[in-house]
Each structure stands twice: as C-alpha cells, then as structure tokens.
Design a protein around this motif. Structure first.
Motif, PDB file in Angstrom:
ATOM      1  N   GLY A  21       4.506   1.054  -1.755  1.00 48.91           N
ATOM      2  CA  GLY A  21       4.520   2.397  -2.303  1.00 48.91           C
ATOM      3  C   GLY A  21       3.788   3.426  -1.474  1.00 48.91           C
ATOM      4  O   GLY A  21       3.809   4.608  -1.798  1.00 48.91           O
ATOM      5  N   LEU A  22       3.116   3.013  -0.413  1.00 48.53           N
ATOM      6  CA  LEU A  22       2.404   3.971   0.431  1.00 48.53           C
ATOM      7  C   LEU A  22       3.372   4.618   1.421  1.00 48.53           C
ATOM      8  O   LEU A  22       4.314   3.983   1.886  1.00 48.53           O
ATOM      9  CB  LEU A  22       1.276   3.278   1.202  1.00 48.53           C
ATOM     10  CG  LEU A  22       0.122   2.753   0.380  1.00 48.53           C
ATOM     11  CD1 LEU A  22      -0.868   2.029   1.285  1.00 48.53           C
ATOM     12  CD2 LEU A  22      -0.583   3.865  -0.362  1.00 48.53           C
ATOM     13  N   THR A  23       3.100   5.845   1.746  1.00 47.05           N
ATOM     14  CA  THR A  23       3.923   6.548   2.717  1.00 47.05           C
ATOM     15  C   THR A  23       3.429   6.244   4.134  1.00 47.05           C
ATOM     16  O   THR A  23       2.347   5.671   4.326  1.00 47.05           O
ATOM     17  CB  THR A  23       3.855   8.068   2.484  1.00 47.05           C
ATOM     18  OG1 THR A  23       2.506   8.496   2.689  1.00 47.05           O
ATOM     19  CG2 THR A  23       4.317   8.418   1.078  1.00 47.05           C
ATOM     20  N   VAL A  24       4.212   6.674   5.102  1.00 47.65           N
ATOM     21  CA  VAL A  24       3.829   6.472   6.494  1.00 47.65           C
ATOM     22  C   VAL A  24       2.550   7.234   6.815  1.00 47.65           C
ATOM     23  O   VAL A  24       1.676   6.726   7.525  1.00 47.65           O
ATOM     24  CB  VAL A  24       4.986   6.905   7.434  1.00 47.65           C
ATOM     25  CG1 VAL A  24       4.566   6.862   8.886  1.00 47.65           C
ATOM     26  CG2 VAL A  24       6.199   6.027   7.210  1.00 47.65           C
ATOM     27  N   SER A  25       2.405   8.424   6.272  1.00 50.15           N
ATOM     28  CA  SER A  25       1.180   9.198   6.528  1.00 50.15           C
ATOM     29  C   SER A  25      -0.041   8.522   5.890  1.00 50.15           C
ATOM     30  O   SER A  25      -1.141   8.569   6.446  1.00 50.15           O
ATOM     31  CB  SER A  25       1.327  10.632   6.017  1.00 50.15           C
ATOM     32  OG  SER A  25       1.539  10.645   4.631  1.00 50.15           O
ATOM     33  N   ASP A  26       0.149   7.863   4.735  1.00 51.15           N
ATOM     34  CA  ASP A  26      -0.947   7.106   4.121  1.00 51.15           C
ATOM     35  C   ASP A  26      -1.368   5.958   5.027  1.00 51.15           C
ATOM     36  O   ASP A  26      -2.562   5.712   5.233  1.00 51.15           O
ATOM     37  CB  ASP A  26      -0.540   6.554   2.755  1.00 51.15           C
ATOM     38  CG  ASP A  26      -0.357   7.626   1.705  1.00 51.15           C
ATOM     39  OD1 ASP A  26      -0.924   8.719   1.875  1.00 51.15           O
ATOM     40  OD2 ASP A  26       0.362   7.368   0.716  1.00 51.15           O
TER      41      ASP A  26
ATOM     42  N   LYS B  40      -2.178   3.001  -5.024  1.00 51.75           N
ATOM     43  CA  LYS B  40      -1.116   2.031  -4.736  1.00 51.75           C
ATOM     44  C   LYS B  40      -1.592   0.912  -3.802  1.00 51.75           C
ATOM     45  O   LYS B  40      -0.933  -0.106  -3.661  1.00 51.75           O
ATOM     46  CB  LYS B  40       0.085   2.736  -4.118  1.00 51.75           C
ATOM     47  CG  LYS B  40       0.743   3.707  -5.070  1.00 51.75           C
ATOM     48  CD  LYS B  40       1.868   4.444  -4.404  1.00 51.75           C
ATOM     49  CE  LYS B  40       2.466   5.464  -5.354  1.00 51.75           C
ATOM     50  NZ  LYS B  40       3.483   6.277  -4.692  1.00 51.75           N
TER      51      LYS B  40
ATOM     52  N   TYR C  88       0.353  -2.987   0.061  1.00 52.96           N
ATOM     53  CA  TYR C  88       0.538  -1.594   0.452  1.00 52.96           C
ATOM     54  C   TYR C  88       1.841  -1.009  -0.083  1.00 52.96           C
ATOM     55  O   TYR C  88       2.256   0.077   0.330  1.00 52.96           O
ATOM     56  CB  TYR C  88       0.503  -1.463   1.978  1.00 52.96           C
ATOM     57  CG  TYR C  88       1.704  -2.027   2.678  1.00 52.96           C
ATOM     58  CD1 TYR C  88       2.723  -1.192   3.108  1.00 52.96           C
ATOM     59  CD2 TYR C  88       1.833  -3.389   2.907  1.00 52.96           C
ATOM     60  CE1 TYR C  88       3.831  -1.701   3.757  1.00 52.96           C
ATOM     61  CE2 TYR C  88       2.927  -3.896   3.551  1.00 52.96           C
ATOM     62  CZ  TYR C  88       3.935  -3.054   3.972  1.00 52.96           C
ATOM     63  OH  TYR C  88       5.030  -3.556   4.614  1.00 52.96           O
TER      64      TYR C  88
ATOM     65  N   ASN D 211      -6.312   5.758  -2.569  1.00 46.18           N
ATOM     66  CA  ASN D 211      -4.912   5.495  -2.883  1.00 46.18           C
ATOM     67  C   ASN D 211      -4.810   4.414  -3.939  1.00 46.18           C
ATOM     68  O   ASN D 211      -5.173   3.263  -3.683  1.00 46.18           O
ATOM     69  CB  ASN D 211      -4.159   5.048  -1.623  1.00 46.18           C
ATOM     70  CG  ASN D 211      -4.139   6.134  -0.582  1.00 46.18           C
ATOM     71  OD1 ASN D 211      -3.440   7.111  -0.726  1.00 46.18           O
ATOM     72  ND2 ASN D 211      -4.941   5.960   0.465  1.00 46.18           N
TER      73      ASN D 211
END
Length: 159
Positions: free
Chosen positions: A30-35, A100, A28, A98
């Motif tokens: 590179g993923l943001t918190v919202s992702d 990433k 995971y 996604n």
C-alpha cells in the motif's frame, strides 16, 4: 530473471546479511513509490540499507547467512545494517509516519526477534548519543575543577 541473475542476487544478499547485525522484515503493501523513496532516504542517513527482495531469494540468502527459522510470506521489504539500533530505528521511525508500513519480524545479532524487540532496540541511544554521554561524563571532573579554581581565584581577589 534467469538463474545467473538470481544467483548473483543471492550471493550479494548473503554477504550483506552476514555483515549485518540486524535484518528487519516489514510489510510495505500500500505504500507509494515516494513513500519507499523516503524510507530509503531515512535508511541512507542512518547508514542502513533497504531492499525489496523475492521471498525465495531472501530465504536462501538468510539461510546462507546463518539466519534461519522464520517463514517469509507475502510482500516484504528488508531493512538491514551493521548497527542493529540504527536499522531498528529506521523501521520504527518510518512506521510512525506511515500506518501501512508494519514490522513483521527481524534477526538481531543472529537471533530471531519479534516486533517488540525491534521497538525496544529503537529506543536505545545510538552510537553518537552514547559518545556524547561518555564525553560529558569525562568532562565532568574537569569542568568541576575549573569552576572550583575560578571560585578560589575570586575569593582570593576579594580578600
């Protein structure tokens, strides 16, 4: 984090992994918190669970659950559930959205599996879809019988 907290996490994960038919490990980075929150929402809708776990704790929990043989490295997020198809679908669907997010490996029905097997499980119909197919098959003869009776009724009325 002290030893008792680690022990609690390991025991809770061990119980979760023992009851799960699939545990999918994904990258995971590179993923943001919202992702990640959207991943959790997708998993919640399909009755699967998602959690980021330290590799050492995850390795111990997997070994205690009888799932050993895979070397866990780097950053991992675990997706698991009682339904192997649902857990696989969560990982594959989120991976499509996604770039990433990548599936690394999995345990499906107690066996180590690669990304291809996870993707194959994700293409299978889910429980609800199978129940719908079964209901359609069961209703087929009844439907045909009623159509035949209606046609016979019309024929008798015309005559």
């Amino acid at each position: 984090m002290n030893k008792t907290q680690k022990a609690e996490i390991v025991s809770a994960l061990t119980e979760e992994f023992k009851s799960a038919n699939a545990v999918v490990m994904c990258d995971y980075r590179g993923l943001t918190v919202s992702d990640l929150e959207s991943l959790r929402n997708i998993a919640r809708a399909k009755e699967a669970k998602v959690q980021v776990v330290k590799n050492t704790l995850a390795t111990i929990a997997l070994t205690n659950a009888g799932m050993s043989g895979i070397d866990i490295k780097d950053t991992n997020i675990f997706v698991w559930g009682a339904d192997a198809i649902a857990a696989s679908k969560v990982a594959v669907e989120f991976g499509k959205e996604n770039d990433k997010f990548a599936i690394r490996t999995a345990y499906i029905d107690g066996e180590a599996a690669d990304e291809k097997k996870v993707r194959a499980f994700a293409t299978l119909p889910g429980r609800e879809e199978l129940l719908g197919m079964l209901a359609s098959v069961w209703m087929g003869p009844v439907r045909n019988f009623t159509i035949g009776l209606d046609a016979l009724k019309r024929k008798k009325e015309e005559a």
